[in-house]
Design an enzyme around this catalytic site. Structure first.
Site, short mmCIF file in Angstrom:
data_model
loop_
_atom_site.label_atom_id
_atom_site.label_comp_id
_atom_site.label_asym_id
_atom_site.label_seq_id
_atom_site.Cartn_x
_atom_site.Cartn_y
_atom_site.Cartn_z
N GLY B 78 0.84 -1.20 0.00
CA GLY B 78 0.00 0.00 0.00
C GLY B 78 0.87 1.24 0.00
O GLY B 78 0.59 2.22 -0.70
N GLN B 186 -7.80 1.07 4.14
CA GLN B 186 -8.64 0.65 5.27
C GLN B 186 -10.09 0.42 4.87
O GLN B 186 -10.86 -0.15 5.64
CB GLN B 186 -8.59 1.71 6.38
CG GLN B 186 -7.23 1.90 7.01
CD GLN B 186 -6.78 0.69 7.83
OE1 GLN B 186 -7.57 -0.13 8.26
NE2 GLN B 186 -5.47 0.58 8.06
N SER B 206 -4.21 -2.44 -0.36
CA SER B 206 -3.16 -3.27 0.24
C SER B 206 -3.71 -4.67 0.47
O SER B 206 -4.85 -4.84 0.91
CB SER B 206 -2.71 -2.65 1.56
OG SER B 206 -1.92 -3.58 2.27
N CYS B 332 3.95 7.10 23.83
CA CYS B 332 4.99 6.20 24.33
C CYS B 332 5.35 5.10 23.35
O CYS B 332 6.34 4.43 23.52
CB CYS B 332 4.57 5.60 25.65
SG CYS B 332 4.57 6.84 26.93
#
Lengths: 127, 394
Positions: B78, B186, B206, B332
């Protein structure tokens, strides 16, 4: 995204943190970090005869932030204030069998938090 | 459908990251790892076997999006398709203008291609999104200039699932001399897509997001579109993508596309049922949280929630300890230590940005799995909140 590989020790301390919570009538309080960077740590201590008799923490942050908080309370408990002040970020990191490089700042935060709590106690004592 | 191959006890709710290869896709691929090893460029029997397989796959992919087979170019991912779309279009059409319009919430393969094109002298406008993650079509209309040659707006966002007004954008651009690309990675297999009806010129697919193998993608390019290759060599894929074709991968993508087309309706129903159940269950059992993304207009299967006072990586890892795989937009887990740029563009409060968890449900997930998640999550959030210095409720 980065792949984060934590040591077993980090995961243990993250999953089952020691000394979590807050001492109600604490002798010293140290709060470090800010919401922008995503880590906030609050360490509260009870001091008797110049020794850290009790220590607790509360942490908003990732697994490394929680594990380093837990570890520093373990390392500091029962130590004299001088000994506790000498605990370095490396001591924290080593006790956890190392941290991923991107997470090293968490161990810094933990030792900063402890130092701040001790300084807070010493300040209050002077007053 | 049941999942026979996954490790027992793992509940995989990260289907926007990747999906399990469908057993029928695997079966379709195997012969191309065994006897059918020919090079499609060879004129002999072995080569022509492989060539035929690629052409079948091309038909299967074209059918999924209402295109004709010769409008499908196979690529390596993709990301490569997005690179080809942006770089290929602007390099071929730069004599007409140097302006591109895209959005702030695109996948990195679009954003970083656009940033690189800026260093090459192209001008890029990054459209804003509202609090639900929807692009402002009025802003798009205002930003069009005589030099605009390409508009690239994703079909649905990978983090929060918000579906973009693709039909309206296509309608608006249809009579203009501006190419319209959409990254549909998506959306494919979860939303009915017809490139003709939607006036899309270029569209990215993709394979591994639709239960195909990794390492293969496709780019739909409407007939007559002026585009340059970005990979030069032996001239495969009508000179657009050189390099010997990844025959097993392409066969797998073809089969995955065929299954996606045949099961589209039932899959949408299944994903919607499970995501509604999950969303309801979480909101019922946990206080102080927000749903990220559009409340209704999202891709089926996407549930992105921010839990106040806790940090996303912690939640993700606690869930992982219970065998539940999800992802987070937390700072994080990013290289930059900055929280999700998508949530940032949506103007989310900083504490919510750090606590976002994306559950992306897939074809193989079951109701029982969703029940387990709903049962497991409240304790994890409760424990992490008890540990949080910014949570003062106890």
């Amino acid at each position: 995204m980065v792949i984060i590989m934590y040591s077993k020790k980090v995961m243990e301390n993250f999953k089952h943190p020691k000394n979590q919570g807050e001492i109600k009538d604490a002798d010293g309080i140290g709060e470090v970090g800010n919401p922008v960077c995503g880590d906030i740590m609050r360490i509260t201590i009870k001091v008797k005869d110049d020794k850290i008799e009790d220590i607790k923490f509360k942490t908003f942050g990732c697994a490394a932030a929680i594990a380093t908080s837990s570890m520093i309370t373990e390392l500091a408990k029962g130590k004299t204030l001088d000994e506790a002040k000498n605990i370095t970020r490396k001591d924290v990191s080593d006790s956890l069998d190392g941290l991923p490089p991107i997470k090293e700042h968490c161990s810094n935060l933990a030792s900063e938090g402890l130092n701040k709590a001790i300084d807070d106690y010493l300040m209050k004592k002077k007053e | 459908m049941t999942d026979k191959n996954a490790t027992p006890k793992i509940i995989y709710l990260d289907n926007s990251a990747t999906t399990q290869v469908h057993p029928l896709v695997k079966d379709a691929i195997i012969p191309y790892l065994e006897n059918l090893y020919g090079n499609p460029s060879s004129l002999h029997t072995k080569g022509q076997e492989a060539k035929r397989a690629i052409e079948t796959a091309r038909k299967q992919v074209a059918t999924l999006i209402g295109a004709t087979p010769n409008e499908i170019t196979f690529t390596g991912s993709g990301t490569e398709s997005n690179n080809l779309a942006l770089k290929g279009i602007v390099s071929k059409n730069k004599n007409r203008g140097n302006h591109i319009i895209t959005t702030k919430i695109e996948h990195k393969s679009i954003l970083n291609s656009a940033k690189w094109l800026e260093t090459e002298g192209f001008k890029v406008t990054y459209l804003n999104v509202d609090k639900n993650g929807t692009v402002d079509i009025e802003q798009l209309k205002k930003e069009i200039r005589p030099e605009t040659i390409l508009v690239s707006v994703m079909f649905a966002n990978n983090e929060v699932g918000t579906i973009q007004p693709i039909k309206e954008i296509g309608e608006f651009l249809k009579d203009k001399d501006i190419y319209f690309h959409t990254d549909a990675v998506q959306a494919v297999g979860k939303i009915p897509i017809n490139t003709e009806e939607l006036n899309i010129d270029i569209l990215t697919i993709s394979s591994h997001k639709i239960h195909g193998p990794k390492g293969v993608g496709a780019l739909y390019i409407r007939n007559g579109t002026k585009i340059n290759p970005i990979i030069h060599g032996g001239g495969q894929e009508k000179e657009l993508r050189s390099g010997t074709e990844n025959v097993p991968g392409i066969v797998g993508l073809g089969k995955a596309a065929e299954i996606a087309k045949d099961t589209l309706e039932s899959n949408i129903k299944h994903l919607n049922m499970l995501s509604k159940k999950l969303e309801k269950g979480i909101f019922k059992s946990i206080p102080e949280l927000i749903l990220n993304g559009h409340p209704e207009n999202r891709i089926p299967g996407n549930v992105n929630i921010s839990f106040k006072y806790v940090e996303g990586e912690s939640v993700m890892l606690m869930l992982d300890c219970e065998g539940i795989c999800v992802s987070t937009g937390s700072a994080c887990t990013s290289k930059s230590l900055k929280p999700s740029y998508v949530l940032n563009a949506m103007g989310k409060e900083i504490v919510f940005m750090h606590g976002s968890i994306r559950f992306s449900i897939g074809t193989f997930n079951t109701e029982e799995e969703i029940d387990t998640v709903i049962k497991t999550l409240p304790t994890i959030i409760k424990n992490l909140r008890a540990l949080s210095p910014i949570y003062n409720k106890n």
